[in-house]
Scaffold this motif. Structure first.
Motif, mmCIF file in Angstrom:
data_model
loop_
_atom_site.group_PDB
_atom_site.id
_atom_site.type_symbol
_atom_site.label_atom_id
_atom_site.label_comp_id
_atom_site.label_asym_id
_atom_site.label_seq_id
_atom_site.Cartn_x
_atom_site.Cartn_y
_atom_site.Cartn_z
ATOM 1 N N ASP A 32 -30.280 -5.484 -30.105
ATOM 2 C CA ASP A 32 -29.993 -6.808 -30.636
ATOM 3 C C ASP A 32 -30.755 -7.830 -29.802
ATOM 4 O OD1 ASP A 32 -28.362 -9.463 -30.462
ATOM 5 O OD2 ASP A 32 -27.609 -8.504 -32.281
ATOM 6 N N ARG A 33 -31.607 -8.603 -30.446
ATOM 7 C CA ARG A 33 -32.501 -9.517 -29.733
ATOM 8 C C ARG A 33 -31.738 -10.537 -28.885
ATOM 9 N NH1 ARG A 33 -37.772 -10.777 -30.708
ATOM 10 N NH2 ARG A 33 -37.665 -9.533 -32.628
ATOM 11 N N GLU A 34 -30.727 -11.181 -29.471
ATOM 12 C CA GLU A 34 -30.015 -12.244 -28.762
ATOM 13 C C GLU A 34 -29.192 -11.698 -27.593
ATOM 14 O OE1 GLU A 34 -30.623 -15.413 -29.259
ATOM 15 O OE2 GLU A 34 -32.073 -14.704 -30.739
ATOM 16 N N LEU A 35 -28.574 -10.539 -27.784
ATOM 17 C CA LEU A 35 -27.807 -9.947 -26.698
ATOM 18 C C LEU A 35 -28.725 -9.494 -25.563
ATOM 19 C CD1 LEU A 35 -25.109 -7.846 -28.613
ATOM 20 C CD2 LEU A 35 -24.834 -10.044 -27.461
ATOM 21 N N LEU A 36 -29.916 -9.013 -25.930
ATOM 22 C CA LEU A 36 -30.881 -8.607 -24.904
ATOM 23 C C LEU A 36 -31.332 -9.820 -24.093
ATOM 24 C CD1 LEU A 36 -31.974 -5.849 -24.166
ATOM 25 C CD2 LEU A 36 -33.981 -6.297 -25.589
ATOM 26 N N LYS A 37 -31.545 -10.935 -24.761
ATOM 27 C CA LYS A 37 -31.885 -12.174 -24.049
ATOM 28 C C LYS A 37 -30.771 -12.544 -23.072
ATOM 29 C CE LYS A 37 -34.720 -14.449 -27.614
ATOM 30 N NZ LYS A 37 -34.787 -15.610 -28.533
ATOM 31 N N GLN A 38 -29.531 -12.408 -23.522
ATOM 32 C CA GLN A 38 -28.394 -12.762 -22.676
ATOM 33 C C GLN A 38 -28.371 -11.916 -21.403
ATOM 34 O OE1 GLN A 38 -24.573 -12.585 -24.639
ATOM 35 N NE2 GLN A 38 -23.482 -12.357 -22.703
ATOM 36 N N VAL A 39 -28.656 -10.622 -21.548
ATOM 37 C CA VAL A 39 -28.661 -9.726 -20.384
ATOM 38 C C VAL A 39 -29.754 -10.136 -19.405
ATOM 39 C CG1 VAL A 39 -29.083 -7.359 -19.618
ATOM 40 C CG2 VAL A 39 -27.633 -7.785 -21.609
ATOM 41 N N PHE A 40 -30.969 -10.332 -19.910
ATOM 42 C CA PHE A 40 -32.091 -10.693 -19.035
ATOM 43 C C PHE A 40 -31.830 -12.030 -18.335
ATOM 44 C CE2 PHE A 40 -35.011 -8.130 -22.026
ATOM 45 C CZ PHE A 40 -34.771 -6.976 -21.309
ATOM 46 N N LEU A 41 -31.336 -13.004 -19.078
ATOM 47 C CA LEU A 41 -31.077 -14.324 -18.495
ATOM 48 C C LEU A 41 -29.996 -14.248 -17.426
ATOM 49 C CD1 LEU A 41 -31.225 -16.593 -21.676
ATOM 50 C CD2 LEU A 41 -32.782 -16.669 -19.724
ATOM 51 N N ASN A 42 -28.944 -13.480 -17.688
ATOM 52 C CA ASN A 42 -27.832 -13.384 -16.739
ATOM 53 C C ASN A 42 -28.275 -12.744 -15.429
ATOM 54 O OD1 ASN A 42 -25.376 -12.268 -15.405
ATOM 55 N ND2 ASN A 42 -24.344 -13.128 -17.177
ATOM 56 N N ILE A 43 -29.003 -11.640 -15.523
ATOM 57 C CA ILE A 43 -29.410 -10.938 -14.309
ATOM 58 C C ILE A 43 -30.470 -11.728 -13.547
ATOM 59 C CG2 ILE A 43 -30.504 -8.829 -13.434
ATOM 60 C CD1 ILE A 43 -29.081 -7.298 -15.616
ATOM 61 N N CYS A 44 -31.390 -12.372 -14.266
ATOM 62 C CA CYS A 44 -32.384 -13.209 -13.590
ATOM 63 C C CYS A 44 -31.714 -14.395 -12.889
ATOM 64 C CB CYS A 44 -33.419 -13.714 -14.593
ATOM 65 S SG CYS A 44 -34.596 -12.462 -15.145
ATOM 66 N N LYS A 45 -30.735 -14.989 -13.539
ATOM 67 C CA LYS A 45 -30.012 -16.117 -12.937
ATOM 68 C C LYS A 45 -29.293 -15.671 -11.667
ATOM 69 C CE LYS A 45 -26.744 -19.794 -14.203
ATOM 70 N NZ LYS A 45 -25.722 -19.598 -13.179
ATOM 71 N N ASN A 46 -28.664 -14.496 -11.705
ATOM 72 C CA ASN A 46 -28.007 -13.969 -10.507
ATOM 73 C C ASN A 46 -29.000 -13.766 -9.373
ATOM 74 O OD1 ASN A 46 -25.534 -13.938 -11.757
ATOM 75 N ND2 ASN A 46 -25.509 -11.738 -12.154
ATOM 76 N N GLY A 47 -30.170 -13.206 -9.719
ATOM 77 C CA GLY A 47 -31.197 -12.974 -8.701
ATOM 78 C C GLY A 47 -31.706 -14.264 -8.091
#
Length: 363
Positions: free
Chosen positions: A258-273
């Motif tokens: 799912d494109r939008e959920l994949l974006k959410q995962v990438f954004l969340n982990i990048c933000k944490n980093g």
């Protein structure tokens, strides 16, 4: 003059064969094997054992086990001297961490005896079950998330309705206080409205723990998804004086996601980093393909202080957070999303940064 008896001549080829098997066993077997002499020195060791221990064969062979494990607390040593006294161990679970990696092991040990029944040494065999333990923990965590998600789905409506009414009346009061110049009272309502928004966000994250109802799985170009959100990630990085580095791998296989959920995962982990590098640093996003397991992998690496070993096993647990204002649900949600796509999220931290690896199978 010493003469071979008939029995010696018959056993000669057999002993030679056993010796060759022993040599091949220690070299090729995917088990950690330690052979221990009666003076508690290491007589032989398998190649897999040296990999798990993080030690060189030449540096530990024929050395005392006490010297080899001198820096390890007694309760965590893989070998105790009691093994030479006949102490038998079966399927004993232990954790071992070398400088590079952590392993979950199942350990067996027993004595070796000669034909007269005298103890002449001992052996320790350990099997790496890290992947099995990780899978077991993932299943247990997934079950907990599903339960939390079901509870959230059933109560979210009842929570949101009164919150909507409270928020509406508070907005009216804030406007009234603003018109009448009651600044102190207005500031109180603003604080309450902010807290209501936090509750709403928490409810939204709860709902994501249950399986999303409107998921659209399709063939996705991961590179295209990442490039679409790079400006957002870069803007966040600039705020923290972090340099963003993107290492693309062209012609990645498409994945079903799912494109939008994949974006959410990438954004969340990048933000944490990014937030982990309070003094600045570099966030590196790397694309790669694992052809053996047929996965598209995205590594997100930060140069922060790393995650302590006593914390790293808990970061995917619901409500666990090291942030003052965090809900502790972000990584749990990310793991659930990727798990539903048939993928995994792994984390490694070696004291000088943290790497999250998101793996998604390709067709």
């Amino acid at each position: 003059m010493y003469l071979l008896t008939m029995r010696d001549r018959e056993e000669g080829p057999q002993l030679n064969l056993l010796q060759r098997f022993s040599d091949a066993f220690l070299k090729d077997i995917n088990l950690g094997v330690l052979l221990i002499s009666m003076d508690f020195t290491l007589a032989d060791v398998s190649d897999r054992a040296t990999q798990i221990l993080g030690m060189d064969r030449e540096h530990i062979l024929n050395k005392s086990l006490e010297e080899i494990f001198a820096t390890v607390p007694s309760q965590h040593k893989l070998v105790q001297r009691t093994v030479l006294h006949g102490a038998v161990v079966r399927n004993h679970a232990v954790s071992w961490t070398n400088n590079m990696e952590r392993f979950e092991l199942l350990l067996d040990s027993n004595v070796l005896k000669d034909s007269q029944g005298n103890i002449v040494g001992a052996y320790v065999i350990f099997k790496d079950v890290t992947n099995m333990r990780s899978l077991e923990e993932m299943v247990q965590r997934s079950d907990r998330l599903a339960m939390i998600g079901q509870i959230a789905a059933g109560t979210a409506h009842e929570i949101r309705n009164p919150l909507t009414s409270i928020k509406g009346f508070l907005q009216v009061l804030r406007r009234t206080f603003e018109v009448q110049g009651m600044n102190k009272e207005q500031s109180y309502t603003e604080v309450m409205l902010e807290e209501i928004n936090r509750i709403n966000e928490l409810v939204n994250e709860f709902l994501l723990l249950s399986k999303p109802k409107h998921v659209s799985y399709e063939r996705i170009d991961v590179t295209e998804v990442l490039r679409g959100i790079l400006p957002i990630i870069n803007n966040e990085a600039i705020l923290y004086n972090v340099h963003l580095q993107y290492e693309a791998s062209y012609h990645l296989p498409e994945v079903i996601a799912d494109r939008e959920l994949l974006k959410q995962v990438f954004l969340n982990i990048c933000k944490n980093g990014i937030e982990a590098m309070s003094d600045g640093g570099t966030l590196t996003i790397t694309e790669k393909v694992e052809t053996v397991d047929r996965n598209v992998c995205i590594d997100i690496h930060d140069t922060g202080s790393g995650i302590p070993m006593f914390v790293i096993d808990k970061i995917f647990d619901p409500f666990f957070t090291t942030k003052d204002t965090g809900t502790g649900l972000g990584l749990s949600v990310c793991q659930r999303i990727i798990h539903d796509m048939g993928g995994t999220i792994r984390v490694s931290s070696k004291g000088f940064g943290t790497t999250f690896t998101i793996s998604i199978p390709y067709a």
